[in-house]
Design a protein around this motif. Structure first.
Motif, mmCIF file in Angstrom:
data_model
loop_
_atom_site.group_PDB
_atom_site.id
_atom_site.type_symbol
_atom_site.label_atom_id
_atom_site.label_comp_id
_atom_site.label_asym_id
_atom_site.label_seq_id
_atom_site.Cartn_x
_atom_site.Cartn_y
_atom_site.Cartn_z
ATOM 1 N N GLN A 126 0.815 -1.208 0.000
ATOM 2 C CA GLN A 126 0.000 0.000 0.000
ATOM 3 C C GLN A 126 0.853 1.264 0.000
ATOM 4 O O GLN A 126 0.487 2.250 -0.623
ATOM 5 N N LEU A 127 1.983 1.220 0.710
ATOM 6 C CA LEU A 127 2.745 2.451 0.941
ATOM 7 C C LEU A 127 3.849 2.693 -0.083
ATOM 8 O O LEU A 127 4.229 3.834 -0.326
ATOM 9 N N GLN A 128 4.374 1.611 -0.670
ATOM 10 C CA GLN A 128 5.493 1.752 -1.593
ATOM 11 C C GLN A 128 5.177 2.724 -2.748
ATOM 12 O O GLN A 128 6.002 3.593 -3.042
ATOM 13 N N PRO A 129 3.967 2.595 -3.367
ATOM 14 C CA PRO A 129 3.666 3.521 -4.478
ATOM 15 C C PRO A 129 3.661 4.981 -4.049
ATOM 16 O O PRO A 129 3.724 5.872 -4.888
ATOM 17 N N MET A 130 3.603 5.241 -2.744
ATOM 18 C CA MET A 130 3.528 6.620 -2.278
ATOM 19 C C MET A 130 4.917 7.244 -2.115
ATOM 20 O O MET A 130 5.043 8.392 -1.669
#
Lengths: 201, 201
Positions: B161-165
């Motif tokens: 969930q967080l990597q693309p951010m």
């Protein structure tokens, strides 16, 4: 001070219970925080009612419901008045009752003699036991104190006090626990099992 | 039924706590019966105040005193806003704070993902974490979930969930516990310690 006071208070209150350290106390506190409200509330209500709702039987000092002067066992006329089983705690009464093998009455001392902890005969219900025996009708007293140093010491003190009164004194058998393994029995238990060996019937 | 109802009620209420079986519950109950009144009463009061006196921080969902919208850590401007340490429970915050080695902020998930127990992302504070990151200013997120199957699963879900951010994701090191004994380390821990071996400095 990172924890809010209500949490710290509960951790402190739980830590005062025997066998509950600070880690267990915090684990329980955070469990209660997530649990439905009634878990904590039921526990709180039960704690408040504990002492107000109970009293001691005036004959054997077992625990009983408030407002009664005798416990269920003492009030039960079918229980043999000639036998008294002397135990340390009300929980011991429960354990013996669960066996279904005893039909006499009880006497709860509320502890055992312990010179180290400063617990003498006057701190236990020993005077009341002697009075019960003196009142007559008792033929056998089973000294069912714990098989510990304090329990044994208490039993031999009681023997000294009760023997002159001409009552038959017995104690619970020592030996191998049923279902136990001879190989894992400690030396003292095995020694007791050997010296107290019984005839095959 | 040999036990008076107030005693049975307390045994039942204590048995509902995790790790407390019927035997421990009776032992605690009879302890409380003998203990000074304030032991049981303080505990009852602390239980009643537990939920009314606490709330969750609206930023990181750590536990805090009722009436506050932010916990002490979130309200402390000297704590680094660029780092968020994601943990499962408030107790984990406490454990990390005790080390004195972390100056960033936290995010408490209140559990870990567990398909077996039916705990999905919507049952945890994951949406709120993503919103915090989306609001900007966060540079590193330490995924400090437990080194368990559920904890690892939660960490890898969060990574997805967080990597693309575009935020830097790290996790706590695995290896031999300090003061531990290599001989007694379990196979997995030893494997992790080996594969994660560090340069002698």
């Amino acid at each position: 001070m990172l924890l809010p006071e209500p949490i710290q208070n509960l951790i402190t209150a739980l830590s005062r219970l025997p066998g509950v350290g600070p880690k267990t106390a915090s684990r329980l506190t955070f469990y209660l925080l997530h649990a439905p409200d009634e878990v904590a509330n039921d526990l709180a209500a039960a704690l408040v009612n504990l002492k107000s709702g109970t009293t001691y039987c005036q004959t054997c000092f077992n625990i009983t419901a408030a407002g009664r002067t005798e416990c269920e066992i003492c009030a039960n006329d079918s229980r043999d008045r000639r036998m008294i089983c002397v135990v340390e705690e009300p929980l011991d009464v429960l354990a013996l009752e669960r066996t279904g093998g005893y039909t006499g009455r009880y006497h709860v001392l509320h502890g055992a003699l312990s010179p180290i902890e400063g617990i003498g005969p006057e701190n236990l219900r020993i005077r009341e036991l002697i009075e019960r025996v003196r009142a007559g009708g008792v033929e056998e007293i089973i000294l069912a104190t714990n098989p510990s140093m304090e329990g044994d010491y208490t039993a031999s003190y009681l023997r000294q006090q009760l023997q002159p009164m001409g009552v038959h004194l017995t104690r619970l058998a020592r030996g191998l626990p049923v279902g136990g393994d001879l190989e894992y029995a400690d030396q003292n238990t095995l020694l007791r099992a050997l010296s107290g060996r019984q005839e095959m019937s």
